[in-house]
Design an enzyme around this catalytic site. Structure first.
Site, mmCIF file in Angstrom:
data_model
loop_
_atom_site.group_PDB
_atom_site.id
_atom_site.type_symbol
_atom_site.label_atom_id
_atom_site.label_comp_id
_atom_site.label_asym_id
_atom_site.label_seq_id
_atom_site.Cartn_x
_atom_site.Cartn_y
_atom_site.Cartn_z
ATOM 1 N N HIS A 35 -56.708 39.014 17.921
ATOM 2 C CA HIS A 35 -56.917 39.221 19.356
ATOM 3 C C HIS A 35 -55.760 40.019 19.966
ATOM 4 C CE1 HIS A 35 -60.270 36.451 19.140
ATOM 5 N NE2 HIS A 35 -60.533 36.666 20.416
ATOM 6 N N LYS A 97 -65.657 26.766 18.133
ATOM 7 C CA LYS A 97 -65.812 25.331 18.390
ATOM 8 C C LYS A 97 -64.922 24.909 19.545
ATOM 9 C CE LYS A 97 -62.349 23.531 15.151
ATOM 10 N NZ LYS A 97 -61.411 22.508 15.610
HETATM 11 S S1 SF4 Z 1 -62.767 19.646 10.573
HETATM 12 FE FE1 SF4 Z 1 -60.608 19.270 10.987
HETATM 13 S S2 SF4 Z 1 -59.490 20.760 9.803
HETATM 14 FE FE2 SF4 Z 1 -61.619 21.444 9.940
HETATM 15 S S3 SF4 Z 1 -61.694 22.813 11.706
HETATM 16 FE FE3 SF4 Z 1 -62.205 20.764 12.427
HETATM 17 S S4 SF4 Z 1 -60.224 19.904 13.113
HETATM 18 FE FE4 SF4 Z 1 -59.786 21.677 11.833
#
Ligand code: SF4
Lengths: 181, 286
Positions: A35, A97
């Site tokens: 970015h 996410k």
């Molecule tokens: S599952 Fe855990 S390690 Fe994997 S992206 Fe999500 S927070 Fe990060």
């Protein structure tokens, strides 16, 4: 529902929060370092692209890159650079996410861009839908480089923020706020 | 079963492989329990995807998450000479062969060492005992959850209510970032540094661990209920399963202090242990 990337503006604007989609087509990865760099110099292949917040595990096998694990990373880390990136490159979709800020939501509304939530940590399942077709800025390292992937039925992805300015995260936050204020 | 002695660094590679590719059984059960009580349709889709992914990772022998994190090692029992070197070499080898994502960088220049080592890395905690064997436990922890760790030096007057408020805020403000449903490690008491250590050590406990202290157990249960009724849900997209478990560790503290810390583990609550016997043979567990 299936969608094909790159998305045109109309398709991006047509997606609404809560819808579940599977994506086909080209996806570019980008995290913090990418970015920063994409703001100071042109990023090849980023115009109108689908930007996946992801630092994959890749394996070089017989001269070809194989995607071992590729789940989404926390998108909020890109909050400060994202509005400018979205405007500059007319980004049509982001995959990540955890959601992004109001400023990002504003830029998304302006440009016509959606935020698709992938299942955090579902790296093996998501990698099954991805083939590596190129890499830019490899000097940034495996996690930070800009990988070019071809996606096949990548998902499920939940439309979590849309171009109408709606965000599932904001709705949830307004509910959970009462638990800790 | 025939057991052959293993080189310690190879045991470390196997340990990291086990931790990264196979979700501990108790975490799997906790996820299934969460799916059973989950009423949100979208949340159910997330939980299903998570469990599906964990199964695929185990079958394919691939890391369940691309963020293979920064491993914290806990060495207990007999402290073998040069154990630090063995662990370091094992981690380097594991990074190449499993493979793990090279994650460690210099904090200021952001230069990546390429092999997950570096000044102060890997993190190793030691607790020597009189045992004839050595246990090495590893928790690989991704940044998504580690970045949400919090410490508060509360006033004693804030009391238990203040402690609860802080923990609930830490989890809810983190939202979807640490990949909920999470396992919440909590440290209460000690000093600023030991309080943070306790929160992480709490994550060494299996999710079906029963806290022997009644007050702590009740507090764990209360927080579990509060957090799961908050509506945050898997990945912060709404639902009934926000946490899989709350683990509390306590220590005495200064009469003028009330330290509280939170360290969440994502649903990918990875951990594994290897026991290295006197004769060099090994036993793995999770
Ligand atoms: S599952 Fe855990 S390690 Fe994997 S992206 Fe999500 S927070 Fe990060």
């Amino acid at each position: 529902m299936k969608i094909t990337s790159p998305l045109d503006e109309k398709t991006a604007r047509g997606l609404k929060t809560g819808q579940v989609v599977f994506l086909n087509g080209i996806v570019m990865t980008g995290r913090d370092e990418m970015h920063m760099r994409a703001l100071s110099r042109p990023a090849e292949g980023l115009n109108g692209a689908t930007l996946f917040h992801c630092g994959p595990i890749m394996l070089l096998k017989d001269g070809k890159w194989e995607v071992i694990a590729a789940g989404p990373t926390t998108s909020a880390r890109m909050d400060s650079a994202a509005p400018e990136i979205i405007r500059k490159y007319r980004i049509r979709a982001m995959i990540g996410k955890g959601g992004m800020s109001d400023d990002v939501l504003k830029a998304m509304k302006e440009v016509g861009c959606v935020y698709l939530a992938a299942i955090g940590g579902a790296a093996v399942s998501l990698a099954e839908g991805l083939t590596a077709i190129g890499v830019h800025w490899e000097d940034l390292g495996m996690a930070e480089a800009m990988w070019k992937f071809k996606a096949e039925n990548l998902g499920p992805l939940v439309v979590a923020m849309d171009a109408d300015g709606k965000s599932i995260y904001k709705e949830i936050a307004s509910k959970t706020d009462s638990f800790h204020s | 079963m025939i057991r052959v002695p293993e080189r310690i660094e190879d045991a470390v590679v196997n340990l990291l492989r086990l931790a990264n590719t196979r979700l501990p059984k108790d975490v799997g059960w906790a996820l299934e329990a969460a799916a059973a009580w989950e009423t949100g349709e979208a949340a159910y889709l997330q939980l299903g995807g998570i469990m599906d992914n964990a199964k695929k990772a185990e079958l394919k022998g691939r890391p369940m998450c691309q963020d293979t994190g920064v491993p914290a090692f806990y060495v207990t029992g007999k402290i073998i000479p040069s154990i630090e070197e063995h662990i370091k070499n094992g981690l380097r080898k594991a990074t190449e062969t499993i493979p793990l994502r090279p994650n460690t960088v210099h904090p200021l220049t952001r230069r990546n060492s390429g092999d997950n080592t570096g000044e102060g890395m890997p993190i190793i905690h030691y607790r020597p005992t009189d045992a004839e064997y050595t246990d090495i436990t590893v928790i690989p922890k991704g940044a998504g959850s580690e970045n949400m760790a919090r410490l508060a030096m509360l006033n004693p007057a804030d009391g238990v209510e203040g402690v609860k408020r802080f923990i609930v805020s830490a989890v809810l403000e983190a939202g979807g970032r640490p990949c909920p449903p999470t396992v919440v490690g909590v440290g209460i008491g000690g000093t600023a540094d030991t309080c943070m250590n306790m929160a992480k050590e709490a994550l060494l406990r299996p999710t079906d661990h029963v806290n022997g202290n009644k007050d702590e157990r009740e507090l764990e249960e209360e927080l579990f209920t509060t957090l799961n009724s908050s509506g945050l849900g898997p990945m912060g997209l709404g639902g009934d399963s926000t946490v899989l478990r709350v683990h509390i560790k306590t220590a005495y503290c200064h009469t003028a202090s009330l330290p509280v810390s939170v360290n969440m583990n994502c649903w990918a609550a990875r951990r594994a242990t290897v026991r290295i016997m006197k004769d060099g043979t090994t036993e793995y567990g999770q």
